[in-house]
Every structure is written in structure tokens, then in C-alpha cells.
Design a protein around this motif. Structure first.
Motif, PDB file in Angstrom:
ATOM      1  N   PHE A 136       0.760  -1.094   0.042  1.00 49.00           N
ATOM      2  CA  PHE A 136       0.020   0.000   0.125  1.00 49.00           C
ATOM      3  C   PHE A 136       1.069   1.052  -0.051  1.00 49.00           C
ATOM      4  O   PHE A 136       0.590   2.267  -0.829  1.00 49.00           O
ATOM      5  CB  PHE A 136      -0.811   0.045   1.046  1.00 49.00           C
ATOM      6  CG  PHE A 136      -1.850   0.996   1.338  1.00 49.00           C
ATOM      7  CD1 PHE A 136      -2.911   1.283   0.460  1.00 49.00           C
ATOM      8  CD2 PHE A 136      -1.621   2.394   2.247  1.00 49.00           C
ATOM      9  CE1 PHE A 136      -3.861   2.266   0.499  1.00 49.00           C
ATOM     10  CE2 PHE A 136      -2.274   3.390   2.208  1.00 49.00           C
ATOM     11  CZ  PHE A 136      -3.647   3.330   1.424  1.00 49.00           C
ATOM     12  N   TYR A 137       1.901   1.338   0.772  1.00 45.27           N
ATOM     13  CA  TYR A 137       2.784   2.418   0.969  1.00 45.27           C
ATOM     14  C   TYR A 137       3.717   2.743  -0.308  1.00 45.27           C
ATOM     15  O   TYR A 137       3.897   3.793  -0.653  1.00 45.27           O
ATOM     16  CB  TYR A 137       3.710   2.308   2.243  1.00 45.27           C
ATOM     17  CG  TYR A 137       2.716   2.600   3.309  1.00 45.27           C
ATOM     18  CD1 TYR A 137       1.717   3.669   3.611  1.00 45.27           C
ATOM     19  CD2 TYR A 137       2.697   1.818   4.574  1.00 45.27           C
ATOM     20  CE1 TYR A 137       0.964   3.753   4.617  1.00 45.27           C
ATOM     21  CE2 TYR A 137       1.829   1.689   5.536  1.00 45.27           C
ATOM     22  CZ  TYR A 137       1.067   2.857   5.850  1.00 45.27           C
ATOM     23  OH  TYR A 137       0.168   2.980   6.915  1.00 45.27           O
ATOM     24  N   HIS A 138       4.201   1.622  -0.791  1.00 45.33           N
ATOM     25  CA  HIS A 138       4.731   1.598  -2.192  1.00 45.33           C
ATOM     26  C   HIS A 138       3.951   2.253  -3.346  1.00 45.33           C
ATOM     27  O   HIS A 138       4.239   3.102  -3.992  1.00 45.33           O
ATOM     28  CB  HIS A 138       5.338   0.279  -2.614  1.00 45.33           C
ATOM     29  CG  HIS A 138       6.312  -0.212  -1.794  1.00 45.33           C
ATOM     30  ND1 HIS A 138       6.859  -1.422  -1.555  1.00 45.33           N
ATOM     31  CD2 HIS A 138       7.452   0.640  -1.088  1.00 45.33           C
ATOM     32  CE1 HIS A 138       7.885  -1.724  -0.789  1.00 45.33           C
ATOM     33  NE2 HIS A 138       8.019  -0.371  -0.519  1.00 45.33           N
ATOM     34  N   MET A 139       2.272   1.845  -3.087  1.00 44.48           N
ATOM     35  CA  MET A 139       1.612   2.408  -4.233  1.00 44.48           C
ATOM     36  C   MET A 139       1.469   3.908  -4.106  1.00 44.48           C
ATOM     37  O   MET A 139       1.377   4.561  -5.264  1.00 44.48           O
ATOM     38  CB  MET A 139       0.148   1.644  -3.910  1.00 44.48           C
ATOM     39  CG  MET A 139      -0.930   2.289  -5.093  1.00 44.48           C
ATOM     40  SD  MET A 139      -2.378   1.351  -4.684  1.00 44.48           S
ATOM     41  CE  MET A 139      -2.932   2.355  -3.039  1.00 44.48           C
ATOM     42  N   ILE A 140       1.223   4.411  -2.988  1.00 42.35           N
ATOM     43  CA  ILE A 140       1.218   5.741  -2.752  1.00 42.35           C
ATOM     44  C   ILE A 140       2.553   6.544  -3.204  1.00 42.35           C
ATOM     45  O   ILE A 140       2.456   7.697  -3.739  1.00 42.35           O
ATOM     46  CB  ILE A 140       1.107   6.026  -1.117  1.00 42.35           C
ATOM     47  CG1 ILE A 140      -0.445   5.641  -0.609  1.00 42.35           C
ATOM     48  CG2 ILE A 140       1.302   7.450  -0.497  1.00 42.35           C
ATOM     49  CD1 ILE A 140      -0.389   5.677   0.797  1.00 42.35           C
ATOM     50  N   GLU A 141       3.766   6.135  -2.948  1.00 41.45           N
ATOM     51  CA  GLU A 141       4.963   6.577  -3.453  1.00 41.45           C
ATOM     52  C   GLU A 141       4.856   6.546  -4.857  1.00 41.45           C
ATOM     53  O   GLU A 141       5.326   7.712  -5.592  1.00 41.45           O
ATOM     54  CB  GLU A 141       6.144   6.017  -2.861  1.00 41.45           C
ATOM     55  CG  GLU A 141       6.441   6.105  -1.335  1.00 41.45           C
ATOM     56  CD  GLU A 141       7.304   4.906  -1.022  1.00 41.45           C
ATOM     57  OE1 GLU A 141       8.087   4.417  -1.681  1.00 41.45           O
ATOM     58  OE2 GLU A 141       7.527   5.052   0.335  1.00 41.45           O
ATOM     59  N   ARG A 142       4.333   5.615  -5.670  1.00 43.47           N
ATOM     60  CA  ARG A 142       4.419   5.443  -7.095  1.00 43.47           C
ATOM     61  C   ARG A 142       3.356   6.546  -7.463  1.00 43.47           C
ATOM     62  O   ARG A 142       3.815   7.340  -8.461  1.00 43.47           O
ATOM     63  CB  ARG A 142       3.957   4.239  -7.535  1.00 43.47           C
ATOM     64  CG  ARG A 142       3.923   3.937  -8.882  1.00 43.47           C
ATOM     65  CD  ARG A 142       3.585   2.590  -9.449  1.00 43.47           C
ATOM     66  NE  ARG A 142       2.097   2.171  -9.235  1.00 43.47           N
ATOM     67  CZ  ARG A 142       1.927   1.223  -8.143  1.00 43.47           C
ATOM     68  NH1 ARG A 142       2.738   0.834  -7.364  1.00 43.47           N
ATOM     69  NH2 ARG A 142       0.409   1.112  -8.011  1.00 43.47           N
ATOM     70  N   TRP A 143       2.130   6.669  -6.890  1.00 46.50           N
ATOM     71  CA  TRP A 143       1.252   7.779  -7.299  1.00 46.50           C
ATOM     72  C   TRP A 143       1.893   9.130  -7.120  1.00 46.50           C
ATOM     73  O   TRP A 143       1.721  10.202  -8.099  1.00 46.50           O
ATOM     74  CB  TRP A 143       0.034   7.717  -6.416  1.00 46.50           C
ATOM     75  CG  TRP A 143      -0.857   6.769  -6.617  1.00 46.50           C
ATOM     76  CD1 TRP A 143      -0.795   5.680  -7.416  1.00 46.50           C
ATOM     77  CD2 TRP A 143      -2.036   6.435  -5.740  1.00 46.50           C
ATOM     78  NE1 TRP A 143      -1.774   4.718  -7.420  1.00 46.50           N
ATOM     79  CE2 TRP A 143      -2.575   5.208  -6.466  1.00 46.50           C
ATOM     80  CE3 TRP A 143      -2.705   6.834  -4.545  1.00 46.50           C
ATOM     81  CZ2 TRP A 143      -3.752   4.471  -5.730  1.00 46.50           C
ATOM     82  CZ3 TRP A 143      -3.745   6.264  -4.312  1.00 46.50           C
ATOM     83  CH2 TRP A 143      -4.374   4.953  -4.487  1.00 46.50           C
ATOM     84  N   CYS A 144       2.593   9.378  -6.277  1.00 44.82           N
ATOM     85  CA  CYS A 144       3.370  10.751  -5.961  1.00 44.82           C
ATOM     86  C   CYS A 144       4.343  11.059  -7.023  1.00 44.82           C
ATOM     87  O   CYS A 144       4.484  12.172  -7.746  1.00 44.82           O
ATOM     88  CB  CYS A 144       4.175  10.877  -4.659  1.00 44.82           C
ATOM     89  SG  CYS A 144       3.113  11.068  -3.132  1.00 44.82           S
ATOM     90  N   GLU A 145       4.996  10.068  -7.419  1.00 45.14           N
ATOM     91  CA  GLU A 145       5.850  10.036  -8.736  1.00 45.14           C
ATOM     92  C   GLU A 145       4.932  10.340 -10.039  1.00 45.14           C
ATOM     93  O   GLU A 145       5.325  11.331 -11.040  1.00 45.14           O
ATOM     94  CB  GLU A 145       6.699   8.989  -8.863  1.00 45.14           C
ATOM     95  CG  GLU A 145       7.844   8.955  -7.788  1.00 45.14           C
ATOM     96  CD  GLU A 145       9.034  10.024  -7.902  1.00 45.14           C
ATOM     97  OE1 GLU A 145       9.168  10.489  -8.829  1.00 45.14           O
ATOM     98  OE2 GLU A 145       8.985  10.634  -6.784  1.00 45.14           O
ATOM     99  N   GLU A 146       4.113   9.752 -10.195  1.00 47.68           N
ATOM    100  CA  GLU A 146       3.218   9.679 -11.515  1.00 47.68           C
ATOM    101  C   GLU A 146       2.554  11.141 -11.486  1.00 47.68           C
ATOM    102  O   GLU A 146       2.362  11.692 -12.487  1.00 47.68           O
ATOM    103  CB  GLU A 146       2.114   8.686 -11.641  1.00 47.68           C
ATOM    104  CG  GLU A 146       2.675   7.247 -11.578  1.00 47.68           C
ATOM    105  CD  GLU A 146       1.629   6.237 -11.369  1.00 47.68           C
ATOM    106  OE1 GLU A 146       0.542   6.733 -11.010  1.00 47.68           O
ATOM    107  OE2 GLU A 146       1.980   4.894 -11.649  1.00 47.68           O
TER     108      GLU A 146
END
Length: 400
Positions: free
Chosen positions: A285-295
């Protein structure tokens, strides 16, 4: 009404409810003195420790068992209550007034001073029945700070030698009242996650199409989180076997930023309150959030205002002897128990990761749920019934 006014246990409850241990800026000393009086009444030892600072005490009242080497039973409750808006109450919120139907009005009547005094009353009843000791030691714990995350209460307490020395093997903790004859049992809870996103980007005149602005990043993140929110809401609506505690909830709770209505700001902030379901992989879940921030364009600061670790659930089957004891007690009383994942958060989230099985339970039934609401109350007769329920449950648990 005289029959309630003459009842010792009702008067003890009312005395506790009249102590205004309300956030913010609580003075817990009146609660400590009240609990010391209760320990003296029961002829039981009491101790007070301050796990984090000298303003937030933990009170421990102990009934030593005949086999004190066995892991003990913890009966946990919290002394603090949430703020009130007195103008919306029909009775003063710290008066503990009783109306003609036996409703005792006070902040804490359900959440959860009544539970703390029911523990005391149940043990008083057992001792009056001539029971000098149960098999296991029973510790009644009264903690501060639960209503504002427990940092100065249970979270700090479980890291102390005083807690370790209690040798806790099982805990009963906060539950939820029920508006029906079904009694609710919490065997696990979601993980709280409150995240602040500070989005940085290009600033300039409000009449332009600038790239990489904070507003576009905020839009991207809101869209992603709301898509997740919608999916979880649909999951809940389509499966009648699920409760709110079985899904992840997402809510946008705060937005801030900007300097002037014709200036694109260089920084905007949003905050989400997220409660992760027990089956969510936290790392994923937290990796997904970090990915969203990059996107979204990067240059976004992630601040975790709270980030609970994943908490295991307590087994409610034959592998857990304490569950068997609890179930035997409620079966003998012909009570219907409905098992749920707690949708909010209780102090049990600090106990279960330490391999201490914990169940959240409240014997307040046939009562409208008024947690954190105006005109919080408990029926006097329901309260007294709850003492008998705890009497049976505690004796069973301490005999495991």
C-alpha cells in the motif's frame, strides 16, 4: 428513581462520570483519587505509573490469583473523554443526571467510564460471593489519552517494565454498545493512517497554463484516492456479510494553501484519513502511494501524521482458550455475540502486536449508540445487567 439512587453501584458510576476528564488539558488527579478509593473499598493493591510524562498516569488495581505465575488477565479502560458541546445536551454533560426512565446522562457513560466501573463492580460482587481469589491474577488498568491516539497512554505503557511485570496473557478492552439484543465483539481492528501530502510545483500568474503546478498534483492524488474509496464502498455495498471494519475507508479531511486568488501557488497541502482493512499488505500500500506521487509529477512531501503497524487479529476458535472461556460465559448467559472488526481504533492495537490476544466488548445493549455524540447515556438497569455479565466472563477467563 429512588431504587437507582439507593444502589451503590449506580452511585459509584455517577461519581466517576462527574469527573470532567475531558480533552484538552485534562487533570487526571481526580480520576486517580477516585480509583484509589475504589481499590481501598475492594481491599486491593493499587499502583500508579507515569509511562511518558507526569501528566498522564496509568492506574493499576490488581486482584492477585492463586496461581500468580500464570499470565494475567487485563481489564482495560480509559479515563479520558472527548469534548462536549453543552448547548446540545438536554442535561449537563458532567452531571450524571438520571431521568424517569433510568437514563444516566454524561460524557463517558458509554465511552467508556461505565466499563471501568463495571469491572470494579463485577469483582466486588465476586468477592461478596466469598471468592477470595481466582486462578489467574486480574489487573484492572485505567489509562489516559486513548481518545487522542494513546501516545501518552497505552502506547507508552506497553514499553515499560511496569507493563512487562504484569505478565499479561489476555486482555478485555473497549467495545461498542448495541441498539439491539445482539452484543458486539471486536476481535481485530483496522490500521489508522493519516497522511499529509505537501505538493510543490510551478507558481505564477493565474491566467496562464503552467505545467507541473501543485494544483494538478493535488488533482491527481485526489482522483487516485477517490477511485480507491469508490472501489471499497462498492465492495461493502455488494457483500452483505461485510461490515465497515472489513474494508479500507479513505476520506479527504483537510486542504490548505494559496496566497491570492490570481496567483498559482508554489505549494498546496491535502490530508487523508485512511483506515486500512486487516487484509491489506502495508508495504504494498505505501509503495503504491509513493508511485502515485511520482506519477503526479514528483516533488511531493509525504508526512505520516499517524501510521499504525499492521495489527494481528485475535483468534476466535478452539486454538484460543480465552475465546473458549469467553464464549462459554456468554453461552451460559444466553447472549448472542456478533463478531466484528473494529472500524475505528482502540488500545488493543498496541496489545495484539505483542502477542497478547485481546477482545473488545461492551455489555451495553438495547441502547442507542451515542459514542462522541450529544446526550450520551446508559440505562441504569442495563448497566446493572452488565455487571452480572462481566462477573461471569471475568471468572471464566481467570479460570483458564
Amino acid at each position: 428513581m429512588s431504587r437507582w439512587n439507593d444502589n451503590e453501584e449506580i452511585q459509584i458510576l455517577r461519581k466517576y462520570l462527574r469527573i470532567s476528564s475531558v480533552h484538552p488539558n485534562i487533570n487526571y488527579e481526580p480520576c486517580v483519587q477516585f480509583l484509589k478509593e475504589q481499590a481501598a473499598n475492594l481491599n486491593l493493591p493499587v499502583s500508579v505509573c507515569y509511562p511518558v510524562n507526569d501528566k498522564n498516569p496509568v492506574v493499576i488495581i490488581s486482584w492477585i490469583g492463586s496461581d500468580s505465575d500464570l499470565p494475567s488477565i487485563m481489564l482495560n479502560s480509559h479515563m479520558d473523554v472527548v469534548p462536549v458541546f453543552e448547548e446540545f445536551w438536554s442535561h449537563p454533560p458532567f452531571s450524571a443526571n438520571i431521568d424517569e426512565s433510568g437514563r444516566i446522562f454524561a460524557r463517558g457513560a458509554q465511552d467508556m467510564k461505565s466499563i471501568g466501573t463495571q469491572y470494579l463492580a463485577a469483582i466486588r460482587a465476586l468477592r461478596r460471593d466469598g471468592i477470595e481469589q481466582l486462578k489467574r491474577t486480574v489487573h484492572m488498568i485505567f489509562v489516559p489519552d486513548e481518545e487522542i491516539n494513546g501516545t501518552y497512554g497505552m502506547e507508552g505503557f506497553v514499553a515499560t517494565k511496569e507493563f512487562t511485570d504484569l505478565n499479561v496473557g489476555f486482555a478485555l478492552d473497549e467495545g461498542e454498545p448495541s441498539p439491539t439484543e445482539d452484543l458486539i465483539l471486536y476481535y481485530g481492528e483496522r490500521s489508522s493512517c493519516e497522511i499529509e501530502f505537501v505538493c510543490y510545483g510551478k507558481s505564477g500568474h493565474g491566467s496562464l497554463f503552467l505545467k507541473n503546478t501543485p494544483g494538478k498534483k493535488v488533482q491527481f492524488l485526489i482522483n487516485k484516492f477517490m477511485e480507491l474509496r469508490d472501489a471499497e464502498e462498492v465492495k461493502l455495498e455488494k457483500n452483505a456479510n461485510l461490515g465497515i471494519g472489513d474494508v479500507t475507508t479513505v476520506n479527504l479531511t483537510m486542504m490548505s494553501g494559496g496566497v491570492q486568488n490570481n496567483v498559482i501557488p508554489g505549494e498546496l497541502t491535502i490530508v487523508f484519513d485512511i483506515r486500512l482493512a486487516v487484509d491489506v499488505d502495508h508495504d504494498e500500500f505505501y509503495h503504491m502511494i509513493e508511485r502515485w506521487c511520482e506519477e503526479a509529477g514528483g516533488n511531493i512531501k509525504i508526512i505520516y501524521q499517524s501510521k499504525d503497524p499492521k495489527s494481528p487479529v485475535t483468534a476466535t476458535d478452539d486454538t484460543n482458550p480465552f475465546w473458549i472461556a469467553f464464549k462459554n460465559a456468554t453461552d451460559e448467559l444466553n447472549l448472542k455475540i456478533v463478531k466484528q472488526i473494529c472500524s475505528g481504533g482502540t488500545d488493543s492495537r498496541f496489545l495484539r502486536p505483542k502477542n497478547i490476544p485481546a477482545l473488545g466488548f461492551s455489555p451495553i445493549w438495547n441502547t442507542p449508540v451515542r459514542f462522541h455524540d450529544h446526550d450520551e447515556f446508559v440505562y441504569a438497569d442495563i448497566y446493572l445487567e452488565g455487571i452480572e455479565i462481566y462477573k461471569k466472563i471475568i471468572s471464566k477467563l481467570a479460570s483458564v
